[in-house]
Design an enzyme around this catalytic site. Structure first.
Site, PDB file in Angstrom:
ATOM      1  N   SER A 165       0.842  -1.196   0.000  1.00  0.00           N
ATOM      2  CA  SER A 165       0.000   0.000   0.000  1.00  0.00           C
ATOM      3  C   SER A 165       0.873   1.240   0.000  1.00  0.00           C
ATOM      4  CB  SER A 165      -0.903   0.026   1.233  1.00  0.00           C
ATOM      5  OG  SER A 165      -1.590   1.265   1.333  1.00  0.00           O
ATOM      6  N   TYR A 212      -2.334   0.046  10.053  1.00  0.00           N
ATOM      7  CA  TYR A 212      -2.363  -0.456   8.675  1.00  0.00           C
ATOM      8  C   TYR A 212      -1.091  -0.076   7.937  1.00  0.00           C
ATOM      9  CZ  TYR A 212      -3.783  -0.833   3.764  1.00  0.00           C
ATOM     10  OH  TYR A 212      -3.838  -1.141   2.433  1.00  0.00           O
TER      11      TYR A 212
END
Length: 267
Positions: free
Chosen positions: A145, A158
């Site tokens: 990501s 995250y």
């Protein structure tokens, strides 16, 4: 359309979003694709769609936080198809509660790491023995990501988990490259999917369009096309790489978007 002919691929988290885009392109290129996730009805729908397009796919239940189900996925796939050539570690849970450092509980931190970091590590560990048996090794593709590229105002756990995926990619590539097992990571930018489009605010889309180099945000196939290359024999000399597919979001200084608004190139 035969770039992956004869190869067996597992795409985790392929019952929705980016995973579907990757799985469909793999099947179109001749791979036998294992669709896996927790939602059987959605998984079977993906299998049916791939079959309708002339490809071959098979659904298998998998919960990334349940090690027994992950191991069974690899064991059953090898038993059914005789080998495993490709693993795409796509499954992740971005819906888990997250926030600033002072807002996170240890339980929230652990839940996100269990899904997004621990799950990727264990799937990689499970596939290695099967790839080591292959004459041509195999290709592991981790979906990371852009959250791992720098600090932000939220999504702390995250982002840290995905930063761990970056490093796991490089360690795996180094430790198993001599056995012809390659490992690369793709970091998507804003990818709008049929599942998330209604939940992506227009203001967020506008922010991205103002900051990326191209004239649109991404779609699942943008990630899928690079996955096809990394899964194919064309990329035999490519390993240990962390590649951004973000429309150029991280290719420039962070002030570009604001200067665009001012119709200025400098202060």
């Amino acid at each position: 359309m035969d770039r992956l002919k004869g190869k067996v691929a597992i795409v985790t988290g392929s019952t929705s979003g980016i995973g579907i885009g990757i799985a469909r392109l793999f099947a179109l290129e001749g791979a036998k694709v294992v669709i896996c996730g927790r939602r059987e009805a959605k998984g079977q729908a993906v299998v049916d769609k791939i079959a309708a397009e002339g490809g071959e796919a098979w659904y298998h239940f998998m919960d990334m936080t349940d090690t027994d189900s992950v191991k069974k996925l690899f064991d059953d796939t090898a038993e059914k198809f005789g080998k495993i050539d490709i693993l795409v570690n796509n499954a992740a849970n971005v819906g888990l509660k997250d926030g600033r450092v002072d807002e996170l509980t240890l339980e929230m931190w652990d839940a996100i790491f269990s899904s997004d970091m621990r799950g990727t590590f264990y799937a990689t560990q499970c596939v290695l023995p099967y790839m080591q048996k292959n004459e041509n090794g195999g290709s592991i593709i981790n979906i990371g990501s852009m959250a791992s590229c720098g600090g932000d105002l939220g999504s702390t756990a995250y982002a840290c988990a995905k930063a761990g995926v970056n490093m796991l990619t490089q360690y795996t590539a180094l430790q198993y490259g001599k056995q012809k097992i390659r490992c690369n990571c793709i970091r998507p930018g804003l990818i709008v999917t049929p599942e998330n489009e209604a939940n992506v605010p227009q203001v967020l889309k506008d922010i991205f369009l103002n900051n990326i180099d191209v004239d649109r945000y991404g779609c699942p196939e943008d990630i899928g096309h690079l996955c096809v290359y990394l899964a194919s024999d064309e990329s035999n000399y490519v390993t240990g790489q962390i590649m951004d597919v973000d429309g150029g979001m991280n290719s420039h200084v962070p002030t570009v978007g604001e200067f665009k608004k001012m119709s200025s190139r400098t202060w």
